[in-house]
Design an enzyme around this catalytic site. Structure first.
Site, PDB file in Angstrom:
ATOM      1  N   THR A  62     110.100 -11.494  -4.410  1.00  0.00           N
ATOM      2  CA  THR A  62     111.144 -12.506  -4.470  1.00  0.00           C
ATOM      3  C   THR A  62     110.563 -13.876  -4.796  1.00  0.00           C
ATOM      4  O   THR A  62     111.250 -14.737  -5.339  1.00  0.00           O
ATOM      5  CB  THR A  62     111.913 -12.550  -3.136  1.00  0.00           C
ATOM      6  OG1 THR A  62     112.396 -11.234  -2.848  1.00  0.00           O
ATOM      7  CG2 THR A  62     113.085 -13.503  -3.192  1.00  0.00           C
ATOM      8  N   TYR A 150     102.465  -2.862   1.193  1.00  0.00           N
ATOM      9  CA  TYR A 150     103.782  -3.052   0.581  1.00  0.00           C
ATOM     10  C   TYR A 150     104.084  -1.818  -0.253  1.00  0.00           C
ATOM     11  O   TYR A 150     103.502  -1.609  -1.317  1.00  0.00           O
ATOM     12  CB  TYR A 150     103.758  -4.315  -0.273  1.00  0.00           C
ATOM     13  CG  TYR A 150     105.082  -4.754  -0.862  1.00  0.00           C
ATOM     14  CD1 TYR A 150     106.285  -4.172  -0.516  1.00  0.00           C
ATOM     15  CD2 TYR A 150     105.103  -5.793  -1.791  1.00  0.00           C
ATOM     16  CE1 TYR A 150     107.484  -4.600  -1.066  1.00  0.00           C
ATOM     17  CE2 TYR A 150     106.295  -6.241  -2.346  1.00  0.00           C
ATOM     18  CZ  TYR A 150     107.483  -5.649  -1.977  1.00  0.00           C
ATOM     19  OH  TYR A 150     108.665  -6.080  -2.527  1.00  0.00           O
ATOM     20  N   LYS A 178     105.378  -3.242   4.805  1.00  0.00           N
ATOM     21  CA  LYS A 178     106.726  -3.580   4.367  1.00  0.00           C
ATOM     22  C   LYS A 178     107.249  -2.369   3.625  1.00  0.00           C
ATOM     23  O   LYS A 178     106.712  -1.971   2.581  1.00  0.00           O
ATOM     24  CB  LYS A 178     106.716  -4.812   3.459  1.00  0.00           C
ATOM     25  CG  LYS A 178     108.100  -5.161   2.918  1.00  0.00           C
ATOM     26  CD  LYS A 178     108.065  -6.348   1.964  1.00  0.00           C
ATOM     27  CE  LYS A 178     109.448  -6.618   1.381  1.00  0.00           C
ATOM     28  NZ  LYS A 178     109.454  -7.735   0.394  1.00  0.00           N
ATOM     29  N   VAL A 218     111.348  -7.988   6.477  1.00  0.00           N
ATOM     30  CA  VAL A 218     111.010  -9.007   5.481  1.00  0.00           C
ATOM     31  C   VAL A 218     112.215  -9.055   4.555  1.00  0.00           C
ATOM     32  O   VAL A 218     112.413  -8.167   3.735  1.00  0.00           O
ATOM     33  CB  VAL A 218     109.725  -8.667   4.713  1.00  0.00           C
ATOM     34  CG1 VAL A 218     109.455  -9.730   3.644  1.00  0.00           C
ATOM     35  CG2 VAL A 218     108.534  -8.558   5.662  1.00  0.00           C
TER      36      VAL A 218
END
Length: 306
Positions: A62, A150, A178, A218
Site C-alpha cells: 500500500t 509477508y 502478515k 495490518v
C-alpha cells in the site's frame, strides 16, 4: 534497547505482540508533482496513532514500495520516527526479488529507526520452497531487527507454504507473518504449530483470524478508518463477540470498496484520503488515479461507517 528486546522474544511472542495488534499499512504521501511528501507522512502517521494504531507498516504494498527509491524509503522511516518518537512501532517493508538487496534494505531500515522489517516472498522468479526458506533465513540473519514474513501469493506468484513457515518459525529473528494467503486451513496450521504472531493482511479476515488466535492486523482500510478497525479487536477482547461481529460486518462495504473493487488499495486509499483533506497526493505510474465514480462510492461507504 527496544530493538534487541523485540528480537529475542521467544515464547513471549504468543502473549506479547511483537509489533502491537492494530497496524496500518500506511500509504506514502506524495506532493502533487510526485515527490515524497515527508511533512504529509508525519501528519498522517500522527493521526493514525492518535486514532488507535499501535504501529505502522511503511513502504509495504500500500506504501508503493515498488516505485520508491531506497533513499526515499530511508527518509520516510526517519521522518515518521521523528514525528512519533516511541509512541508506535514502525515496521519497514524491505522485500525485493533480490536476496542481497533485501538484506541490505533490512539493515538500512533498522539503522533509520524501524523496529522490524516486512519481507515479502521474492516475486517474478518463482523460487521453489527451499529457495524461499533460504531467502528469509539469509535476510533474518543479516537484519538487526525482527522480521515479519509477508505471504501474498496473489501478487508474488509464490506461496510461503505452511510447512516452510513452520520451519522458519524456529529462526529467532523471524517473529511474525502478515497473512494474505486466503488459505484458512494453512494459516491455522501455523497458528497451531508455531509461536509466530499472525497478522491478518486482508481486512475482511480480521475478526475470523483474531478469533482463531491471530495477534491482530495490518490494515489498508485503517488509513481511512483507524478507530473503527481497532474497535473490532477491542470488542472481542472485552468478550463481546456479537459486537465484534457487528463492527466487522459494518466495515464490509468500505472494505469491499477499498480492497475488492478491482483497484489496488493504494489507489482507493489515496482517493478517499484526498476527500478527507488528509495527506495523500497522486499514485506513481504504472498506477493511475481513481475515477470520479469510484471516489464517490468510496466516500459514500466511508460516510456510512463513521
Amino acid at each position: 534497547m527496544r530493538v534487541r528486546r523485540l528480537l529475542h522474544m521467544t515464547d513471549e511472542r504468543s502473549t506479547t505482540p511483537p509489533f502491537g495488534r492494530a497496524l496500518c499499512a500506511m500509504i506514502t504521501p506524495f506532493t502533487e508533482d510526485g515527490a515524497l511528501d515527508l511533512d504529509g507522512a508525519r501528519t498522517l502517521a500522527d493521526r493514525l496513532v492518535r486514532e488507535g494504531c499501535d504501529g505502522l507498516v511503511l513502504s509495504g504494498t500500500t506504501g508503493e514500495s515498488p516505485t520508491t527509491t531506497d533513499e526515499e524509503k530511508t527518509e520516510l522511516i526517519r521522518a515518521v520516527r521523528e514525528a512519533l518518537g516511541e509512541r508506535a512501532v514502525l515496521v519497514a517493508g524491505v522485500g525485493t526479488a533480490d536476496t542481497r538487496h533485501t538484506a541490505e534494505l533490512a539493515l538500512r531500515a533498522g539503522r533509520a529507526g524501524a523496529d522490524g522489517v516486512l519481507v515479502v516472498t521474492p516475486y517474478c522468479s518463482r523460487p521453489p520452497q527451499d529457495a524461499v526458506e533460504a531467502h528469509f533465513r539469509e535476510v533474518a540473519d543479516a537484519s538487526d531487527v525482527p522480521v515479519m514474513l509477508y505471504d501474498i501469493p496473489g501478487r508474488t506468484g509464490t506461496r510461503i507454504e505452511p510447512e516452510t513457515m513452520i520451519r522458519l518459525a524456529g529462526h529467532p529473528g523471524i517473529v511474525a507473518v502478515k497473512d494474505c494467503s486466503y488459505d484458512l486451513l494453512g494459516i491455522q496450521k501455523v497458528l497451531r504449530e508455531t509461536a509466530l504472531a499472525v497478522y491478518a493482511g486482508c481486512d475482511e479476515q480480521i475478526l475470523p483470524l483474531y478469533a482463531l488466535g491471530a495477534t491482530g492486523y495490518v490494515s489498508t482500510v485503517a488509513n481511512a478508518a483507524p478507530a473503527h478497525m481497532r474497535s473490532v479487536l477491542d470488542a472481542h477482547d472485552a468478550g463481546d463477540t456479537a459486537e465484534a461481529a457487528r463492527l466487522q460486518l459494518a466495515a464490509l462495504p468500505l472494505i469491499e470498496a477499498m480492497t475488492a473493487s478491482g483497484l489496488p488499495g493504494t489507489v482507493t486509499a489515496k482517493a478517499l484520503l484526498a476527500t478527507l483533506a488528509l495527506p495523500a497526493g497522486p499514485v506513481r505510474p504504472p498506477l493511475r488515479p481513481a475515477t470520479g465514480t469510484t471516489v464517490t462510492a468510496l466516500r459514500k461507504a466511508y460516510d456510512a461507517l463513521v
